[in-house]
Design a protein around this motif. Structure first.
Motif, short mmCIF file in Angstrom:
data_model
loop_
_atom_site.label_atom_id
_atom_site.label_comp_id
_atom_site.label_asym_id
_atom_site.label_seq_id
_atom_site.Cartn_x
_atom_site.Cartn_y
_atom_site.Cartn_z
N PRO A 106 47.04 31.44 30.87
CA PRO A 106 45.76 32.12 31.75
C PRO A 106 44.63 31.71 32.72
N ALA A 115 50.16 37.70 42.91
CA ALA A 115 49.50 38.24 41.30
C ALA A 115 48.22 39.02 41.88
N SER A 157 49.44 36.27 34.74
CA SER A 157 49.86 35.14 34.85
C SER A 157 51.02 34.22 34.50
N GLN A 158 51.86 35.59 33.85
CA GLN A 158 52.37 34.61 33.68
C GLN A 158 54.50 35.57 34.19
N PHE A 204 43.23 31.10 40.60
CA PHE A 204 42.73 32.26 41.79
C PHE A 204 41.42 31.88 42.19
N ARG A 255 52.40 32.80 44.64
CA ARG A 255 52.03 33.55 42.90
C ARG A 255 50.56 33.33 43.62
N HIS A 282 44.44 28.54 33.56
CA HIS A 282 44.60 27.57 34.70
C HIS A 282 44.88 28.77 36.04
N PHE A 283 45.82 29.66 35.45
CA PHE A 283 45.77 30.87 36.65
C PHE A 283 44.42 31.41 36.91
N SER A 284 43.33 31.23 36.94
CA SER A 284 42.54 31.97 36.66
C SER A 284 41.29 30.92 37.92
N TYR A 329 52.67 31.24 35.49
CA TYR A 329 51.37 30.13 34.79
C TYR A 329 52.08 30.46 33.70
N TYR A 348 45.91 38.69 31.19
CA TYR A 348 47.37 37.42 30.78
C TYR A 348 49.04 37.92 31.28
#
Length: 544
Positions: free
Chosen positions: A517, A494, A509-510, A524, A490, A519-521, A514, A506
């Motif tokens: 956003p 990204a 992220s989706q 990452f 993922r 949590h994704f950051s 994820y 964002y």
């Protein structure tokens, strides 16, 4: 109905008022008398009359002293009317200041007494109605509080923390006695019914699933109330899991763990179902509740690897179960071992043989041999289902039984079972896909569906192996766990999308799977060393 007390030191007056006035017409069912203030005080304490008619001038305790003490002890619950002569207005004024609601002059006229009694008893009835309505509202609020608590907690844990709603949320939490959520360190635990879908599909009666969940909630609530010394709240989330948030004021998770153990024991005993409990290893605050719940949900997915009906804590579990910890009663899992594992790994898997045998309700060796016979037949049937042609066991199953009944110790039976499994494994190796082919198919599927809500169970189902075995293959073949591979996949996708300025962070992220956003950051940055925004800046891309 109402109660009346008449206080006067003249017997003719008090008895005349008791006998000649039509009290029953006003709903009065009890009329008593007292000749002085001392006796009257005792009767007030015993009978708690609704209306008191008291003379002001009496021997021993005066009417004023009596009224003052009644008002001091019972407040406005006893309505007091003073009886006075024309020359006693100063005393009447004092009596009103002490709490009397009205007065009536001597000689007493029936019409005037009617008005005073009606006024007093109307006040009594109005206060009774007000109290009844207040009690109804309070009872309704007490009944509604658990539901209101559930709704608010679903809001608090359902999305990342937003400082802008803290004041408003603080008022709402306080209104349902949960203001400690904003002030104290918190621990979070999630309880999930094992195999809930199978229970729902195979239900014996209507609403069985709902009854099971309701019963679990009651058991957990009762257990927490008895075992945990600090406040807590519990609610059911949209996945039919019970979520418990604890006030962890002592910053000690051990008491939460002990409560979790007791919950499992009692649910097993009283509800007759197995449950798994996910416990977040860190103590957090209201700001971290959303991420704690997400993480604990991920932890619960590990029950497919480690087995259910236990407590799962992220810091205490690894990614893969060891062969020696495999539950032999899970024939799907053991069949994967027979198909794909080496002979030494099959032998290692049999370390759980004694535990499996002891779990059977078999008291005698013949019973154990019978259970082993049925267990082996199930494995042979699975082999036939995938195309094994050597069906000697089907033609002559009694031969298996005859080999088993020669042995009467657990150790010798284990050795014989190992012989059966190794023979079956050698035959299956000619039919099975290579392990690297299974991993290849799993990775292809994940590359196509990385944006979906991928789980170890779902991918394992697509490549026709158990989650435990797929987890082992990832570690063995590509030296990554399932989750590590999915995360790296993922993140790479990204990075590609972040190179395109049309996508906001964002949206990226989706698109890579994820929903959150934030949590994704964090993921990452952990993987790349920079936040998505920093990564774009390094690449010379103007951020949105």
């Amino acid at each position: 109905m109402y109660r009346v007390l008449i206080v006067d030191d003249e017997k003719e007056i008090r008895e005349g008022l008791r006998l000649k006035f039509p009290w029953a017409d006003f709903g009065v069912d009890h009329v008593d008398t007292a000749e002085d203030g001392d006796i009257a005080l005792r009767k007030v304490m015993e009978q708690r009359p609704d209306l008191i008619l008291s003379d002001i001038k009496m021997n021993r305790m005066s009417g004023l002293a009596f009224i003052g003490q009644v008002n001091e002890k019972y407040g406005n619950s006893c309505k007091t009317v003073v009886v006075s002569g024309y020359d006693d207005f100063d005393l009447v004024r004092q009596a009103v200041q002490l709490g009397a609601m009205d007065y009536i002059l001597k000689p007493i006229h029936i019409e005037e007494l009617n008005k005073v009694v009606i006024k007093a008893l109307n006040q009594v009835q109005n206060e009774r109605n007000d109290e009844h309505n207040r009690q109804l509202l309070e009872n309704q609020l007490q009944l509604a509080i658990p539901k209101l608590q559930e709704e608010i907690m679903r809001e608090v844990t359902g999305k990342p923390y937003n400082p802008n709603w803290q004041t408003q949320m603080g008022h709402r939490l306080k209104s349902v006695e949960l203001d400690w959520i904003l002030q104290e360190p918190l621990a979070l635990m999630v309880i999930e019914v094992d195999d809930l879908k199978s229970i729902e599909l195979g239900r014996a009666y209507r609403n069985e699933k709902e009854l099971i969940l309701f019963s679990i909630g009651n058991v957990v609530d009762q257990t927490c109330e008895e075992e945990y010394q600090y406040p807590y709240t519990l609610f059911m989330d949209e996945k039919c899991r019970w979520v418990i948030v604890y006030n962890c004021a002592n910053r000690d998770l051990e008491s939460v763990k002990e409560t979790a153990k007791t919950c499992i024991e009692r649910i097993n005993r009283y509800v007759k179902v197995n449950v798994s409990i996910g416990l977040h290893s860190n103590i957090g605050t209201v700001e971290s509740l959303f991420h704690m719940l997400q993480k604990t949900g991920d932890i619960l997915e590990q029950k497919a690897v480690y087995g259910g009906n236990r407590i799962l804590i992220d810091e205490e579990i690894g990614v893969d179960a060891e062969f020696s910890e495999m539950p032999l009663s899970d024939t799907d899992l053991i069949f994967d071992v027979i198909q794909y594992a080496s002979e030494s790994e099959i032998s290692l898997a049999l370390n759980g043989f004694n535990e499996m045998v002891r779990s059977w309700p078999a008291a005698h060796i013949k019973d154990i041999q019978q259970c082993l016979f049925e267990w082996l037949l199930e494995l042979f049937k699975k082999a036939a289902h995938i195309g094994l042609k050597d069906l000697e066991w089907e033609r002559n199953p009694i031969a298996i039984w005859e080999r088993l009944e020669k042995y009467d110790t657990l150790e010798s039976l284990r050795n014989q079972v190992e012989v059966f499994l190794l023979e079956l494994s050698r035959s299956l190796k000619q039919l099975s896909k290579p392990q690297n082919q299974i991993i290849t198919e799993a990775m292809k599927y994940m590359n196509r569906h990385y944006a979906d809500n991928l789980t170890l169970q779902g991918v394992a189902s697509e490549v026709h192996v158990t989650p435990v075995w797929l987890s082992k293959l990832f570690k063995k073949e590509i030296h990554q766990t399932f989750l590590e591979f999915l995360t790296s996949l993922r993140i790479e996708k990204a990075k590609e999308m972040l190179g395109d300025v049309r996508y906001k962070i964002y949206q990226v992220s989706q698109e890579v799977g994820y929903r959150d956003p934030v949590h994704f950051s964090k993921l990452f940055r952990k993987s790349v060393g920079h936040t998505p925004k920093e990564y774009r800046k390094i690449r010379g891309i103007q951020d949105e």
